[in-house]
Design a protein around this motif. Structure first.
Motif, PDB file in Angstrom:
ATOM      1  N   SER A 153       0.799  -1.225   0.000  1.00 41.11           N
ATOM      2  CA  SER A 153       0.000   0.000   0.000  1.00 41.11           C
ATOM      3  C   SER A 153       0.832   1.275   0.000  1.00 41.11           C
ATOM      4  O   SER A 153       0.285   2.380   0.091  1.00 41.11           O
TER       5      SER A 153
ATOM      6  N   ARG B  77      -3.732 -11.073  -1.826  1.00 39.41           N
ATOM      7  CA  ARG B  77      -3.502  -9.775  -2.457  1.00 39.41           C
ATOM      8  C   ARG B  77      -2.166  -9.834  -3.182  1.00 39.41           C
ATOM      9  O   ARG B  77      -1.212 -10.448  -2.703  1.00 39.41           O
TER      10      ARG B  77
ATOM     11  N   GLY C 290      -2.646  -4.650  -4.754  1.00 37.35           N
ATOM     12  CA  GLY C 290      -2.278  -3.502  -3.934  1.00 37.35           C
ATOM     13  C   GLY C 290      -1.373  -2.535  -4.656  1.00 37.35           C
ATOM     14  O   GLY C 290      -1.428  -1.320  -4.440  1.00 37.35           O
TER      15      GLY C 290
END
Length: 215
Positions: free
Chosen positions: A12, A156, A178
């Motif tokens: 992130s 993810r 992400g």
């Protein structure tokens, strides 16, 4: 410096993680500074060249504002060498049980490589939910990753391999992605010419890609 208190934060930090191959040690610090100036304070330096570990050490020492990681980690032995050099995260192109255990015990965040449903399931079974998808374009691209979202909701990905500035938004629009890895930010001709302004400009464009998805 970006925080990596957990693996989720690693995916992130930025929309595009620069994936960099360096043949000249003198390029390490300038390219890292150029990426930071462009708004991407993360670099994945691949262990594909003889100077890679020295380059990681130089960046870790001289550019503390960037998060420097080691990519192309292909063996358990490279895990310790990369961390000792100063790598703050690890990325592998694929995953074996031994390599996964070594990365898990390294003390730094890591993204084990996967390319198939079975490989992703094996990584999930080991308790790891954040992983690399490689080679992304050759393995089915964004359409393939979209098809994994329902059967593997916990997974993810950071897809890498063949992605460009034009195709990155289609990946970043996916709920199970992400960030993406991109080698287009540091083209070989720009490095050879020491054109750090071009690297900065490419990084600045990449830093804004997520906003173009409307997310």
């Amino acid at each position: 410096m970006p925080s990596t208190s957990d693996r989720r934060s690693l995916l992130s930090l930025v929309p595009v993680v620069p994936v960099v191959v360096l043949d000249d040690l003198d390029h390490a610090v300038p390219v890292a500074r150029a990426l930071v100036t462009g708004g991407l304070p993360v670099i994945e330096l691949t262990l594909r060249t003889p100077v890679a570990l020295e380059a990681i050490a130089a960046i870790a020492a001289d550019v503390p504002e960037i998060l420097v990681g080691a990519g192309t980690v292909t063996s358990p032995a490279l895990v310790g060498r990369a961390v000792e050099a100063g790598a703050q995260f690890l990325v592998s192109p694929g995953t074996t049980p031994t390599l996964l255990r070594e990365m898990a015990g390294s003390g730094v965040p890591f993204l084990p490589g996967t390319a198939t449903v079975c490989e992703a399931m094996a990584v999930l079974e080991a308790g790891v939910t954040e992983m690399k998808f490689f080679p992304a374009e050759a393995s089915g691209g964004a359409a393939y990753l979209r098809s994994l979202a329902s059967p593997l909701p916990a997974a993810r990905f950071c897809p890498t391999g063949g992605i460009t500035a034009a195709t990155a938004p289609s990946y970043l629009a996916l709920t199970n992605v992400g960030c993406v890895g991109g080698s287009w930010l540091t083209p070989s001709d720009a490095l050879a010419a020491r054109d750090w302004e071009r690297v900065t400009a490419l990084a600045a464009e990449a830093a804004l890609i997520r906003s173009s998805t409307g997310l």
